[in-house]
Design a protein around this motif. Structure first.
Motif, short mmCIF file in Angstrom:
data_model
loop_
_atom_site.label_atom_id
_atom_site.label_comp_id
_atom_site.label_asym_id
_atom_site.label_seq_id
_atom_site.Cartn_x
_atom_site.Cartn_y
_atom_site.Cartn_z
N GLY A 46 87.98 1.17 -33.89
CA GLY A 46 87.12 0.45 -32.96
C GLY A 46 87.80 -0.68 -32.21
O GLY A 46 87.17 -1.37 -31.41
N SER A 50 92.20 3.96 -28.57
CA SER A 50 92.00 5.15 -27.74
C SER A 50 91.73 4.76 -26.29
O SER A 50 92.19 5.43 -25.37
CB SER A 50 90.83 5.98 -28.26
OG SER A 50 91.14 6.48 -29.54
N THR A 51 90.99 3.69 -26.11
CA THR A 51 90.70 3.24 -24.75
C THR A 51 91.99 2.91 -24.01
O THR A 51 92.19 3.31 -22.87
CB THR A 51 89.76 2.01 -24.79
OG1 THR A 51 88.58 2.37 -25.52
CG2 THR A 51 89.38 1.55 -23.40
N1 ADP Z 1 83.09 5.38 -22.67
C1 ADP Z 1 82.67 4.40 -23.46
N2 ADP Z 1 81.50 3.77 -23.20
C2 ADP Z 1 81.05 2.76 -23.99
N3 ADP Z 1 81.72 2.30 -25.06
C3 ADP Z 1 82.88 2.88 -25.37
C4 ADP Z 1 83.43 3.96 -24.59
N4 ADP Z 1 84.61 4.33 -25.15
C5 ADP Z 1 84.79 3.53 -26.20
N5 ADP Z 1 83.77 2.65 -26.35
C6 ADP Z 1 83.66 1.61 -27.38
O1 ADP Z 1 84.83 0.82 -27.33
C7 ADP Z 1 85.23 0.43 -28.63
C8 ADP Z 1 86.67 0.84 -28.85
O2 ADP Z 1 86.74 2.24 -28.91
P1 ADP Z 1 88.10 3.03 -29.09
O3 ADP Z 1 89.00 2.70 -27.98
O4 ADP Z 1 87.73 4.46 -29.27
O5 ADP Z 1 88.67 2.41 -30.44
P2 ADP Z 1 89.72 2.98 -31.50
O6 ADP Z 1 90.41 4.15 -30.88
O7 ADP Z 1 90.64 1.85 -31.79
O8 ADP Z 1 88.94 3.37 -32.71
C9 ADP Z 1 84.25 1.08 -29.60
O9 ADP Z 1 83.30 0.12 -29.99
C10 ADP Z 1 83.62 2.17 -28.77
O10 ADP Z 1 82.31 2.42 -29.20
#
Ligand code: ADP
Ligand code: MG
Length: 259
Positions: A46, A50-51
């Protein structure tokens, strides 16, 4: 072929689903990744790993700041930036060979590279399984197939989002060796997301530790050891302890502790 990836003052804010407010996911992240470097992004679930990877892939647009690929601002996806996810994303209706062929055709590299397919299959130990469909493979084989499918289009940068996360630890360790071998042979830039400290130390030359949300790069750790690395070596375990301590997961055993 490899390329430089620069991230400058990157901030990403998402709208919360079904709510009026927003969520700050990445806060002013900057990084400079040299051509041919192997970098891991390490952090808890979280924190925005990934973002960040998806921004580099061109699948997410930054709210503020930018990501650059060899000096050019990233906008949209490109076969020069390959992406492999945690869950293999092979096409279920195509064989292993068919998956690679399809990807080469989609990126208009089929004519030029079709002669390399057998080499990739053999490199990944999948020659005998080229005609199998994804459901006829083990989890490790599927992930290997996804890896070579991404590599077959010869990306300058390979973005790996916990590609081994769903595998048992033995398959995982074998595939880590395979990833190192592929990287050293191709020399492309590797950016891999993981929440596994050992994986980060075993694979990368530099570990970027991300803070919990809002994600930012809290610390960068260089891994000086050459390859192949020894998970049991003193300098390996010392680095693991250092990172655990920094991430606040290490604890001191009291002096008078007995069982
Ligand atoms: N497209 C999106 N819209 C809204 N929230 C998002 C989206 N993508 C990710 N998030 C939120 O952003 C946060 C970081 O997600 P992410 O990048 O997947 O983290 P990680 O890969 O470190 O687990 C999380 O709380 C997730 O729910
Ligand atoms: Mg993730």
């Amino acid at each position: 072929m490899s390329a430089r990836v620069e991230i400058k003052g990157l901030t990403k804010i998402f709208a919360r689903q079904g709510a009026d407010d927003t969520m700050l996911v990445l806060n002013n992240v900057s990084a400079d990744i040299a051509p041919g470097e192997f970098v891991t992004l390490l952090g808890a679930s979280g924190c925005g790993k990934s973002t960040l990877l998806r921004v580099i892939a061109g699948l997410e647009v930054p709210t503020k700041g930018d990501a650059f690929f060899d000096g050019e601002r990233i906008s949209g996806t490109s076969p020069k930036r390959g992406l492999v996810f945690q869950e293999h994303t092979l096409f279920a209706w195509l064989t292993v060979r068919g998956n690679i062929e399809f990807t080469l055709k989609a990126t208009k590299q089929y004519k030029e590279r079709k002669g390399e397919i057998d080499g990739w299959l053999s490199l990944a130990g999948l020659s005998e399984f080229a005609g199998n469909y994804p459901h006829q493979l083990s989890g490790g084989m599927r992930q290997r197939a996804a890896l070579i499918r991404a590599l077959a289009v010869s990306p300058d940068v390979l973005l790996l989002d916990e590609p081994l996360g769903a595998l048992d630890s033995f398959t995982r360790m074998n595939l880590q060796d395979e990833i190192i071998r592929l990287w050293r042979e191709r020399g492309n830039t590797m950016i891999m997301v993981t929440h596994d400290i050992d994986e980060a130390i075993y694979l990368s030359g530099r570990i970027m530790i991300m803070s919990p949300r809002p994600g930012r790069i809290a610390k960068t750790v260089d891994v000086p050891q050459g390859y192949p690395r020894n998970r049991a070596a003193a300098d390996f375990t010392a680095l693991r302890s250092e990172i655990l301590k920094f991430m606040d997961f290490a604890y001191e055993v009291p002096q008078d502790y007995t069982i």
